[in-house]
Motif scaffolding. Structure first.
Motif, PDB file in Angstrom:
ATOM      1  N   GLY A 125      38.856  33.497  44.823  1.00 47.38           N
ATOM      2  CA  GLY A 125      38.171  34.779  44.983  1.00 47.38           C
ATOM      3  C   GLY A 125      36.782  34.758  44.366  1.00 47.38           C
ATOM      4  O   GLY A 125      35.815  35.252  44.960  1.00 47.38           O
ATOM      5  N   GLU A 126      36.686  34.179  43.178  1.00 44.06           N
ATOM      6  CA  GLU A 126      35.383  34.083  42.509  1.00 44.06           C
ATOM      7  C   GLU A 126      34.422  33.200  43.310  1.00 44.06           C
ATOM      8  O   GLU A 126      33.233  33.515  43.425  1.00 44.06           O
ATOM      9  N   SER A 133      44.311  26.235  33.285  1.00 45.68           N
ATOM     10  CA  SER A 133      43.527  27.440  33.038  1.00 45.68           C
ATOM     11  C   SER A 133      44.209  28.405  32.067  1.00 45.68           C
ATOM     12  O   SER A 133      43.616  28.797  31.070  1.00 45.68           O
ATOM     13  N   CYS A 134      45.474  28.764  32.357  1.00 47.39           N
ATOM     14  CA  CYS A 134      46.116  29.814  31.555  1.00 47.39           C
ATOM     15  C   CYS A 134      47.298  29.328  30.719  1.00 47.39           C
ATOM     16  O   CYS A 134      47.782  30.048  29.855  1.00 47.39           O
ATOM     17  N   THR A 180      44.282  31.554  43.026  1.00 50.00           N
ATOM     18  CA  THR A 180      43.836  32.710  43.795  1.00 50.00           C
ATOM     19  C   THR A 180      42.602  33.338  43.153  1.00 50.00           C
ATOM     20  O   THR A 180      41.646  33.687  43.844  1.00 50.00           O
ATOM     21  N   LYS A 181      42.623  33.470  41.843  1.00 43.67           N
ATOM     22  CA  LYS A 181      41.488  34.046  41.111  1.00 43.67           C
ATOM     23  C   LYS A 181      40.230  33.194  41.298  1.00 43.67           C
ATOM     24  O   LYS A 181      39.146  33.707  41.570  1.00 43.67           O
ATOM     25  N   ILE A 182      40.364  31.869  41.168  1.00 46.53           N
ATOM     26  CA  ILE A 182      39.221  30.964  41.304  1.00 46.53           C
ATOM     27  C   ILE A 182      38.677  31.012  42.734  1.00 46.53           C
ATOM     28  O   ILE A 182      37.458  31.061  42.938  1.00 46.53           O
ATOM     29  N   SER A 208      48.388  31.903  40.541  1.00 45.76           N
ATOM     30  CA  SER A 208      47.582  33.051  40.130  1.00 45.76           C
ATOM     31  C   SER A 208      46.146  32.633  39.806  1.00 45.76           C
ATOM     32  O   SER A 208      45.185  33.268  40.254  1.00 45.76           O
ATOM     33  N   CYS A 209      45.998  31.570  39.039  1.00 44.16           N
ATOM     34  CA  CYS A 209      44.655  31.092  38.684  1.00 44.16           C
ATOM     35  C   CYS A 209      43.928  30.552  39.914  1.00 44.16           C
ATOM     36  O   CYS A 209      42.729  30.736  40.067  1.00 44.16           O
TER      37      CYS A 209
END
Length: 135
Positions: free
Chosen positions: A107-108, A87-88, A103-105, A100-101
């Motif tokens: 959450g989305e 991702s990043c 956790t973000k995914i 980090s990615c």
């Protein structure tokens, strides 16, 4: 079962059993792996990063990343080796995406699931009234 396939590296047709690479390319990859392994197992190069290994051995960084991803080069023995997050691009040592990615995914996905539940609940509670002049 064996099937005809094109080599992922050189494009030659070969009988594929397991690997997407033809026997010649596999031999070359093994030779390159031995070169990298010999380099990073020397005491002074144990802490080398992928760009440093690439620069010193001439082996492509993508191939080194692949070996780390496959577990052929273990990060427990060579802690500075890793591969980019899908991702990043942050260097990671396990999985496909960094923490980090991930956790973000997650959450989305949770938010999308909650929105879907709210939307379904709203659709269930809609009452339709019609006017019928006969009654």
């Amino acid at each position: 079962m064996a099937e005809l396939s094109n080599c992922k590296n050189c494009g030659r047709v070969f009988v594929r059993v397991a690997s997407p690479y033809c026997p010649e390319c596999l031999k070359e990859q093994d030779r390159l792996f031995d070169l990298v392994y010999k380099y990073i197992t020397s005491k002074e190069h144990r802490m080398a990063t992928v760009p440093e290994v690439h620069e010193e051995t001439g082996v492509s960084a993508d191939l080194i990343y692949q070996w780390v991803r496959e577990g052929r080069l273990t990060t427990s023995m060579f802690p500075n080796l890793g591969y980019p997050c899908k991702s990043c691009g942050t260097l990671i040592q396990t999985g496909v995406v960094c923490e980090s990615c991930r956790t973000k995914i997650e959450g989305e996905l949770r938010r999308a699931d909650e929105e879907k539940k709210v939307s379904q609940k709203n659709q269930e509670s809609i009452t339709y009234h019609t006017r019928n002049s006969r009654f």
